[in-house]
Scaffold this motif. Structure first.
Motif, PDB file in Angstrom:
ATOM      1  N   PHE A  41     -18.334 -13.759   1.695  1.00 62.53           N
ATOM      2  CA  PHE A  41     -18.241 -13.558   0.258  1.00 62.53           C
ATOM      3  C   PHE A  41     -19.473 -12.822  -0.303  1.00 62.53           C
ATOM      4  O   PHE A  41     -19.485 -12.448  -1.477  1.00 62.53           O
ATOM      5  CB  PHE A  41     -18.107 -14.903  -0.452  1.00 62.53           C
ATOM      6  N   LYS A  42     -20.506 -12.637   0.543  1.00 59.27           N
ATOM      7  CA  LYS A  42     -21.747 -12.020   0.073  1.00 59.27           C
ATOM      8  C   LYS A  42     -22.240 -10.994   1.100  1.00 59.27           C
ATOM      9  O   LYS A  42     -23.378 -11.059   1.571  1.00 59.27           O
ATOM     10  CB  LYS A  42     -22.822 -13.083  -0.168  1.00 59.27           C
ATOM     11  N   LYS A  43     -21.392 -10.068   1.437  1.00 58.67           N
ATOM     12  CA  LYS A  43     -21.748  -9.080   2.447  1.00 58.67           C
ATOM     13  C   LYS A  43     -22.810  -8.115   1.929  1.00 58.67           C
ATOM     14  O   LYS A  43     -22.725  -7.620   0.807  1.00 58.67           O
ATOM     15  CB  LYS A  43     -20.504  -8.308   2.883  1.00 58.67           C
ATOM     16  N   THR A  44     -23.800  -7.851   2.757  1.00 58.97           N
ATOM     17  CA  THR A  44     -24.882  -6.923   2.403  1.00 58.97           C
ATOM     18  C   THR A  44     -25.641  -6.558   3.666  1.00 58.97           C
ATOM     19  O   THR A  44     -25.424  -7.146   4.729  1.00 58.97           O
ATOM     20  CB  THR A  44     -25.839  -7.563   1.375  1.00 58.97           C
ATOM     21  N   ASP A  45     -26.511  -5.575   3.568  1.00 58.03           N
ATOM     22  CA  ASP A  45     -27.358  -5.206   4.703  1.00 58.03           C
ATOM     23  C   ASP A  45     -28.527  -6.182   4.786  1.00 58.03           C
ATOM     24  O   ASP A  45     -29.265  -6.372   3.809  1.00 58.03           O
ATOM     25  CB  ASP A  45     -27.893  -3.779   4.526  1.00 58.03           C
ATOM     26  N   LEU A  46     -28.708  -6.780   5.957  1.00 61.15           N
ATOM     27  CA  LEU A  46     -29.803  -7.722   6.147  1.00 61.15           C
ATOM     28  C   LEU A  46     -31.123  -6.993   6.367  1.00 61.15           C
ATOM     29  O   LEU A  46     -31.143  -5.792   6.694  1.00 61.15           O
ATOM     30  CB  LEU A  46     -29.508  -8.634   7.340  1.00 61.15           C
ATOM     31  N   ASP A  47     -32.229  -7.723   6.217  1.00 65.19           N
ATOM     32  CA  ASP A  47     -33.557  -7.142   6.412  1.00 65.19           C
ATOM     33  C   ASP A  47     -34.054  -7.303   7.841  1.00 65.19           C
ATOM     34  O   ASP A  47     -35.213  -7.016   8.131  1.00 65.19           O
ATOM     35  CB  ASP A  47     -34.557  -7.790   5.449  1.00 65.19           C
ATOM     36  N   PHE A  48     -33.202  -7.787   8.734  1.00 68.99           N
ATOM     37  CA  PHE A  48     -33.566  -7.897  10.145  1.00 68.99           C
ATOM     38  C   PHE A  48     -32.349  -7.488  10.978  1.00 68.99           C
ATOM     39  O   PHE A  48     -31.218  -7.426  10.474  1.00 68.99           O
ATOM     40  CB  PHE A  48     -34.020  -9.320  10.500  1.00 68.99           C
ATOM     41  N   LYS A  49     -32.586  -7.248  12.233  1.00 69.11           N
ATOM     42  CA  LYS A  49     -31.531  -6.745  13.112  1.00 69.11           C
ATOM     43  C   LYS A  49     -30.768  -7.897  13.762  1.00 69.11           C
ATOM     44  O   LYS A  49     -31.366  -8.828  14.287  1.00 69.11           O
ATOM     45  CB  LYS A  49     -32.139  -5.848  14.200  1.00 69.11           C
ATOM     46  N   VAL A  50     -29.444  -7.811  13.710  1.00 69.85           N
ATOM     47  CA  VAL A  50     -28.611  -8.737  14.473  1.00 69.85           C
ATOM     48  C   VAL A  50     -28.207  -8.045  15.768  1.00 69.85           C
ATOM     49  O   VAL A  50     -28.163  -6.821  15.850  1.00 69.85           O
ATOM     50  CB  VAL A  50     -27.365  -9.176  13.681  1.00 69.85           C
ATOM     51  N   ASN A  51     -27.907  -8.856  16.775  1.00 70.12           N
ATOM     52  CA  ASN A  51     -27.616  -8.288  18.094  1.00 70.12           C
ATOM     53  C   ASN A  51     -26.164  -8.563  18.493  1.00 70.12           C
ATOM     54  O   ASN A  51     -25.274  -8.255  17.727  1.00 70.12           O
ATOM     55  CB  ASN A  51     -28.625  -8.833  19.110  1.00 70.12           C
ATOM     56  N   ASP A  52     -25.951  -9.158  19.632  1.00 71.07           N
ATOM     57  CA  ASP A  52     -24.586  -9.344  20.121  1.00 71.07           C
ATOM     58  C   ASP A  52     -23.777 -10.264  19.218  1.00 71.07           C
ATOM     59  O   ASP A  52     -24.283 -11.247  18.674  1.00 71.07           O
ATOM     60  CB  ASP A  52     -24.607  -9.940  21.530  1.00 71.07           C
ATOM     61  N   LYS A  53     -22.492  -9.936  19.096  1.00 70.32           N
ATOM     62  CA  LYS A  53     -21.568 -10.770  18.339  1.00 70.32           C
ATOM     63  C   LYS A  53     -21.207 -12.004  19.155  1.00 70.32           C
ATOM     64  O   LYS A  53     -21.106 -11.939  20.370  1.00 70.32           O
ATOM     65  CB  LYS A  53     -20.306  -9.963  18.033  1.00 70.32           C
ATOM     66  N   ILE A  54     -21.025 -13.118  18.497  1.00 70.11           N
ATOM     67  CA  ILE A  54     -20.567 -14.342  19.156  1.00 70.11           C
ATOM     68  C   ILE A  54     -19.055 -14.251  19.306  1.00 70.11           C
ATOM     69  O   ILE A  54     -18.332 -14.103  18.309  1.00 70.11           O
ATOM     70  CB  ILE A  54     -20.995 -15.575  18.348  1.00 70.11           C
ATOM     71  N   GLY A  60     -20.279 -14.408  13.380  1.00 67.22           N
ATOM     72  CA  GLY A  60     -21.430 -14.971  14.067  1.00 67.22           C
ATOM     73  C   GLY A  60     -22.139 -13.945  14.936  1.00 67.22           C
ATOM     74  O   GLY A  60     -21.497 -13.159  15.639  1.00 67.22           O
ATOM     75  N   TYR A  61     -23.479 -13.967  14.896  1.00 68.45           N
ATOM     76  CA  TYR A  61     -24.290 -13.012  15.661  1.00 68.45           C
ATOM     77  C   TYR A  61     -25.513 -13.698  16.253  1.00 68.45           C
ATOM     78  O   TYR A  61     -26.092 -14.604  15.643  1.00 68.45           O
ATOM     79  CB  TYR A  61     -24.764 -11.857  14.763  1.00 68.45           C
ATOM     80  N   TYR A  62     -25.898 -13.232  17.442  1.00 68.48           N
ATOM     81  CA  TYR A  62     -27.165 -13.634  18.039  1.00 68.48           C
ATOM     82  C   TYR A  62     -28.281 -12.762  17.475  1.00 68.48           C
ATOM     83  O   TYR A  62     -28.058 -11.608  17.090  1.00 68.48           O
ATOM     84  CB  TYR A  62     -27.126 -13.472  19.560  1.00 68.48           C
ATOM     85  N   ILE A  63     -29.489 -13.311  17.433  1.00 73.00           N
ATOM     86  CA  ILE A  63     -30.674 -12.574  16.998  1.00 73.00           C
ATOM     87  C   ILE A  63     -31.714 -12.673  18.103  1.00 73.00           C
ATOM     88  O   ILE A  63     -32.070 -13.784  18.522  1.00 73.00           O
ATOM     89  CB  ILE A  63     -31.261 -13.154  15.694  1.00 73.00           C
ATOM     90  N   ASN A  64     -32.193 -11.533  18.581  1.00 71.47           N
ATOM     91  CA  ASN A  64     -33.181 -11.548  19.669  1.00 71.47           C
ATOM     92  C   ASN A  64     -34.553 -12.009  19.195  1.00 71.47           C
ATOM     93  O   ASN A  64     -35.268 -12.713  19.905  1.00 71.47           O
ATOM     94  CB  ASN A  64     -33.293 -10.163  20.301  1.00 71.47           C
ATOM     95  N   GLU A  65     -34.937 -11.585  17.995  1.00 75.62           N
ATOM     96  CA  GLU A  65     -36.235 -11.960  17.437  1.00 75.62           C
ATOM     97  C   GLU A  65     -36.014 -12.762  16.159  1.00 75.62           C
ATOM     98  O   GLU A  65     -35.452 -12.245  15.198  1.00 75.62           O
ATOM     99  CB  GLU A  65     -37.086 -10.719  17.155  1.00 75.62           C
TER     100      GLU A  65
END
Length: 445
Positions: A41-54, A60-65
């Motif tokens: 309901f609140k889609k936007t560009d995040l300020d950090f990088k997401v990686n592989d999709k769950i 759902g996404y994994y975050i390396n850092e």
């Protein structure tokens, strides 16, 4: 981390699929798994990088850092939720067993801190109702906070023993129970959990789980779906509980369709997540369908004392896009709810202890509306409201309740936003800005 309990390893070694060596080795490794689930309901560009999709979650996404979530304005705006990958498996269970486009009544019975509640809320329709219940009062507060961030008006938070729901027969289309358990699935994440684990605690937890399930079984409709999960590896809390449900209440086990590449172990009565096989902490989940029927006890009542006056509506309406929502007045505060949440509140106002009903709008003082913080987070605000958009540095200062430089032609009450997502309220005066962000929520460091 501390040595794994030998009694647990002995118990798991009885399972044909269990690889003790790989399991122990996985617990020697440092747990670096971080994952988030986006708010649809609140889609936007995040300020950090997401990686592989769950694989088993759409958002759902994994975050390396791992970033500092505390210092991310979008975290405070409710644009995502930090959640274990295994817990997101509830999404697949509900998608494969329910018609989610239809109006549904769903109970999240042991709901705090809110991961599964926000997930369920993301899946159900606007016309549906989610009851998120938490027995422990202190934990109910964080549940309210997280559901408020999600921005919807079709949720009710209750703070009751599950026994109270046994009176609400044949009401829910689905009941989700992430049951209190011995916690062995979280050993990598919470090393001190090893010290609290014992075989006696496993048995005690299984007794408590049966009590909760006995309380809630009558509240499920015939052919309704029960999603049962734990963060325990113990069979006594997992498959044996499922078998007990089938034998005691006549539930039917419901198999799911999985991608074998996910590494999830399918047993005859559930699904197991092991850290050496899946990119997740330990988790168990099973889905069952109720095959018996109880006479419903739900009775709709008149709205009476909760209704607002035309004068109050005239003050509040300019702030909202009402659509099919309703405004009520309870304890001098105004709430915005959908029809299903309103009907539940009216019918059971005396039987349940409500921590939250819909979204809190605020209060009226004189001829002015004084907005509640939650009101800044909902998704049905009037798009013509006065807005003060901040950059990241300004937004963090706002969240710390520190002074910041700004440029605005707006005066008076404004919605503070970052990337067009509401953070809170402020009043712009000629020489300063009054920051209405709640003291208890501010960033301290």
């Amino acid at each position: 981390m501390p040595k794994l309990p030998q009694q647990l390893l002995n118990s798991l070694s009885q399972l044909d699929h269990f690889n003790a060596e790989a399991f122990v080795e996985a617990h020697r490794e440092e747990n670096k798994i971080t994952s988030i689930r986006l708010n649809p309901f609140k889609k936007t560009d995040l300020d950090f990088k997401v990686n592989d999709k769950i694989g088993w979650s759409n958002d759902g996404y994994y975050i390396n850092e791992r970033p500092s979530f505390t210092h991310d304005p979008l975290f405070h705006a409710g644009c995502y939720y930090v959640q274990e990958p295994g817990s997101m498996f509830i999404e697949l269970a509900l998608k494969q067993t329910l018609e989610l486009t239809k109006p549904l009544n769903v109970l999240d019975a042991c709901a705090a801190p809110g991961g599964k509640s926000t997930l369920i809320n993301s899946l159900i329709s606007n016309e549906s109702l989610l009851i998120a219940n938490e027995f422990i009062k202190s934990r109910a507060d964080i549940l309210v906070e997280n559901l408020s961030k999600w921005g919807t008006c079709n949720t009710v938070v209750t703070n009751n023993d599950t026994e109270r729901f046994s009176e609400l027969t044949s009401f829910f289309d689905a009941v989700v129970i992430d049951a209190p358990c011995s916690g062995s699935g979280l050993f990598r994440k919470q090393a001190d959990a090893v010290d609290h684990w014992s075989e006696d605690n496993v048995i005690a937890c299984s007794v408590r789980q049966k009590k909760i399930l006995t309380d809630l079984a009558p509240s499920l409709k015939e052919n309704g779906i029960l999603v049962y999960s734990t963060c325990s590896y113990s069979v006594e809390e997992d498959e044996q509980i499922v078998e007990w449900l089938i034998n005691e209440f006549g539930f039917e086990y419901v198999p799911l369709t999985l991608n074998k590449e996910w590494g999830i172990i399918e047993t005859p009565l559930g699904y197991r997540f092991y850290p050496h096989l899946t990119k997740s902490e330990g988790f168990f989940c099973a889905v069952l369908r109720k095959k018996t029927h109880e006479q419903t006890t739900f009775v709709s009542k008149k709205r009476s004392s909760l209704e607002i006056t035309k004068a109050e509506l005239a003050i509040l309406a300019p702030f909202l896009e009402l659509n099919d929502h309703h405004i009520i007045k309870k304890n001098e505060r105004f709430h915005l709810l959908n029809t299903a949440a309103l009907n539940f509140l009216i019918a059971y106002e005396k039987q349940f202890y409500f921590k939250k009903a819909g979204a809190v709008i605020g209060e009226i003082k004189g001829k002015d509306m004084v907005p509640n913080h939650e009101f800044a987070l909902i998704t049905v605000l009037n798009k013509n409201l006065q807005v003060l958009e901040l950059d990241r540095e300004q937004a963090i200062k706002f969240l710390k309740k520190e002074s910041f430089e700004y440029s605005s032609t707006e005066k008076g009450l404004v919605l503070i936003t970052y990337k067009n997502k509401g953070l809170g309220w402020a009043k712009v005066l000629p020489n300063r800005i009054n920051n209405y962000f709640p003291n208890e929520l501010r960033i301290l460091k």
